[in-house]
Design a protein around this motif. Structure first.
Motif, PDB file in Angstrom:
ATOM      1  N   LEU A  54      -0.650 -39.260  64.249  1.00  0.00           N
ATOM      2  CA  LEU A  54      -0.896 -39.497  63.077  1.00  0.00           C
ATOM      3  C   LEU A  54      -2.067 -39.100  62.656  1.00  0.00           C
ATOM      4  CD1 LEU A  54       2.248 -41.147  63.463  1.00  0.00           C
ATOM      5  CD2 LEU A  54       1.674 -41.166  61.053  1.00  0.00           C
ATOM      6  N   GLN A  55      -2.983 -38.868  61.504  1.00  0.00           N
ATOM      7  CA  GLN A  55      -4.017 -39.622  60.849  1.00  0.00           C
ATOM      8  C   GLN A  55      -4.549 -40.768  60.583  1.00  0.00           C
ATOM      9  OE1 GLN A  55      -4.576 -36.410  57.795  1.00  0.00           O
ATOM     10  NE2 GLN A  55      -6.126 -34.847  59.315  1.00  0.00           N
ATOM     11  N   HIS A  56      -5.165 -41.798  60.866  1.00  0.00           N
ATOM     12  CA  HIS A  56      -5.137 -42.452  60.834  1.00  0.00           C
ATOM     13  C   HIS A  56      -5.080 -43.740  59.326  1.00  0.00           C
ATOM     14  CE1 HIS A  56      -7.510 -46.797  60.978  1.00  0.00           C
ATOM     15  NE2 HIS A  56      -6.229 -46.811  61.097  1.00  0.00           N
ATOM     16  N   ALA A 108      -7.591 -51.638  61.371  1.00  0.00           N
ATOM     17  CA  ALA A 108      -7.698 -51.233  59.801  1.00  0.00           C
ATOM     18  C   ALA A 108      -9.504 -50.605  59.109  1.00  0.00           C
ATOM     19  CB  ALA A 108      -6.926 -51.766  58.561  1.00  0.00           C
ATOM     20  N   THR A 109      -9.995 -51.306  59.603  1.00  0.00           N
ATOM     21  CA  THR A 109     -11.364 -51.299  59.320  1.00  0.00           C
ATOM     22  C   THR A 109     -12.170 -50.507  60.529  1.00  0.00           C
ATOM     23  OG1 THR A 109     -11.632 -53.691  60.150  1.00  0.00           O
ATOM     24  CG2 THR A 109     -11.090 -53.552  57.700  1.00  0.00           C
ATOM     25  N   ARG A 110     -11.493 -50.128  61.545  1.00  0.00           N
ATOM     26  CA  ARG A 110     -12.612 -49.169  62.470  1.00  0.00           C
ATOM     27  C   ARG A 110     -12.365 -47.195  62.239  1.00  0.00           C
ATOM     28  NH1 ARG A 110     -11.547 -53.856  64.173  1.00  0.00           N
ATOM     29  NH2 ARG A 110     -12.827 -54.906  65.605  1.00  0.00           N
ATOM     30  N   ASP A 111     -13.485 -46.932  62.516  1.00  0.00           N
ATOM     31  CA  ASP A 111     -13.721 -45.442  62.151  1.00  0.00           C
ATOM     32  C   ASP A 111     -12.911 -44.646  62.981  1.00  0.00           C
ATOM     33  OD1 ASP A 111     -14.751 -42.966  61.572  1.00  0.00           O
ATOM     34  OD2 ASP A 111     -16.324 -43.201  62.115  1.00  0.00           O
ATOM     35  N   ILE A 112     -11.333 -44.624  62.483  1.00  0.00           N
ATOM     36  CA  ILE A 112     -10.533 -44.093  63.903  1.00  0.00           C
ATOM     37  C   ILE A 112     -10.151 -42.080  63.333  1.00  0.00           C
ATOM     38  CG2 ILE A 112      -8.244 -44.203  65.622  1.00  0.00           C
ATOM     39  CD1 ILE A 112     -10.384 -46.545  65.900  1.00  0.00           C
ATOM     40  N   HIS A 113      -9.956 -41.731  63.573  1.00  0.00           N
ATOM     41  CA  HIS A 113      -9.578 -40.421  63.276  1.00  0.00           C
ATOM     42  C   HIS A 113      -7.532 -40.492  63.180  1.00  0.00           C
ATOM     43  CE1 HIS A 113      -8.064 -36.316  63.527  1.00  0.00           C
ATOM     44  NE2 HIS A 113      -8.739 -36.191  62.292  1.00  0.00           N
ATOM     45  N   SER A 114      -7.366 -40.352  64.316  1.00  0.00           N
ATOM     46  CA  SER A 114      -5.769 -40.496  64.488  1.00  0.00           C
ATOM     47  C   SER A 114      -5.502 -41.785  65.266  1.00  0.00           C
ATOM     48  CB  SER A 114      -5.619 -39.096  65.497  1.00  0.00           C
ATOM     49  OG  SER A 114      -6.273 -37.960  65.216  1.00  0.00           O
ATOM     50  N   ILE A 115      -4.003 -41.816  65.597  1.00  0.00           N
ATOM     51  CA  ILE A 115      -3.176 -43.014  66.248  1.00  0.00           C
ATOM     52  C   ILE A 115      -1.539 -42.349  66.758  1.00  0.00           C
ATOM     53  CG2 ILE A 115      -4.292 -45.150  65.133  1.00  0.00           C
ATOM     54  CD1 ILE A 115      -2.343 -44.725  63.132  1.00  0.00           C
TER      55      ILE A 115
END
Length: 358
Positions: free
Chosen positions: A108-110, A309-316
């Motif tokens: 999923l997109q973050h 939640a506050t980190r630069d993540i694209h997908s999980i």
């Protein structure tokens, strides 16, 4: 004594049987002599007679005790080998018996929550042993050479199940794992490209994942050429388990990875251990420094979601959102997770970095 242990190592069944027979016979002999002595109402038993009665029993106990270390050594040395041989033999027939199947772990997109793809996971349902974990049979398949026909089956089955879905969702992808055997095979990439074209699926909708450890073990000029061919054919290339093999940013540029999957153990370290967040952030900085979005796997608990939640993540990816699903369950999951609209990324040409949880 050395002869005895060599015998115990190579003929443990025979020596175990002899020791048990000796022990049983000695015990029965001792009890028989004692019974005779009591029946005859002997007033006194000489010391040497009692010693004579106990010697066979003690000798049997000693033989059994001496045998046990040799038997334990033999079991330790040959357990994995016999298990591996049995599994390797069974794998030859697993495909024909339709014992293999695929499950899909959604990605999923973050921030939007949109399902953008899945990792295809190979499973084996044995008729007698039940479900055999991939951690057990995949390494054996790699050593025995069965990994190539298994991957061929995986790709064919994946396209049979998901080709229509991929054509209807050109911005989504599926990923599979590759190993050293795939890198060494000259026909793997051409055959893979051909079968995708036959099903009308774009090559960039298939992500090929290779672990960081596998990459380090096979770092050579030939490996570089093969990995370069992956991108030439249009496939997307991902480095899996990033952060566990002491890799570096220069290695990413060297091999031209478009995706980086951060190992799930780093997710657990970040949340569960003091100072783990700094380790995670350092690896995340390296990934983002490459100019690619990051996919984090192993997201399993609410605390993991809050941490990211506050980190630069694209997908999980992880069991907090979904366990591995069947094809119908996954397609339903995808339909139920269209996500929220978000502004287009300014780095449209940036490669992708993935941090994934197994």
């Amino acid at each position: 004594m050395s002869w005895f242990f060599r015998t115990a190592q190579h003929h443990w069944r025979i020596t175990l049987l002899l020791a048990l027979l000796w022990l049983t016979g000695s015990l029965l002999l001792a009890l028989g002599w004692e019974s005779w002595a009591l029946t005859a109402q002997l007033e006194q038993t000489l010391l040497w007679q009692r010693l004579l009665l106990t010697i066979p029993f003690v000798t049997g106990v000693f033989c059994l005790a001496a045998l046990l270390p040799g038997w334990a050594w033999w079991r330790h040395q040959h357990r994995d080998g016999h298990l591996g041989h049995a599994i390797s033999h069974e794998l030859h027939n697993a495909i024909q018996r339709h014992e293999l199947y695929i499950q899909y772990l959604p990605t999923l997109q973050h921030h939007s929550g949109r399902c953008i793809g899945a990792e295809a996971l190979l499973r084996w349902r044995h008729p007698r042993q039940g479900t055999i974990m991939p951690d057990l049979f995949i390494p054996i398949a790699e050593r025995s050479g069965m990994i190539l026909p298994m991957t061929d089956w995986l790709v064919q089955q994946l396209l049979a199940e998901q080709a229509n879905w991929l054509r209807a969702n050109p911005d989504c992808h599926l990923s599979i794992n590759i190993s050293a055997a795939h890198l060494a095979s000259k026909q793997f990439l051409p055959d893979l490209y051909t079968v995708l074209c036959q099903h009308g699926v774009q090559p960039d909708q298939l992500v090929l994942e290779i672990t960081e450890r596998e990459l380090i073990n096979r770092a050579s000029e030939e490996t570089r050429k093969v990995l370069h061919q992956v991108t030439q054919y249009g496939f997307r290339l991902a480095i899996d388990d990033f952060g566990t093999g002491y890799n570096n940013l220069a290695r990413l540029y060297e091999f031209g990875f478009e995706l980086i999957k951060i190992d799930r153990s780093l997710m657990r370290t970040a949340v569960d251990k003091e100072g783990g967040d700094r380790i995670f952030d350092a690896i995340l900085t390296v990934a983002n420094g490459y100019g690619a979005p990051v996919l984090v796997e192993g997201v399993e608990y609410p605390a993991d979601v809050a941490f990211l939640a506050t980190r630069d993540i694209h997908s999980i990816q992880g069991w907090y959102f979904s366990r591995p699903l069947s094809v119908r369950e996954f397609q339903h999951f995808h339909a139920m997770h269209p996500g929220k609209r978000s502004a287009p990324r300014t780095t449209a040409t940036a490669p992708t970095v993935v941090a994934e949880s197994a």
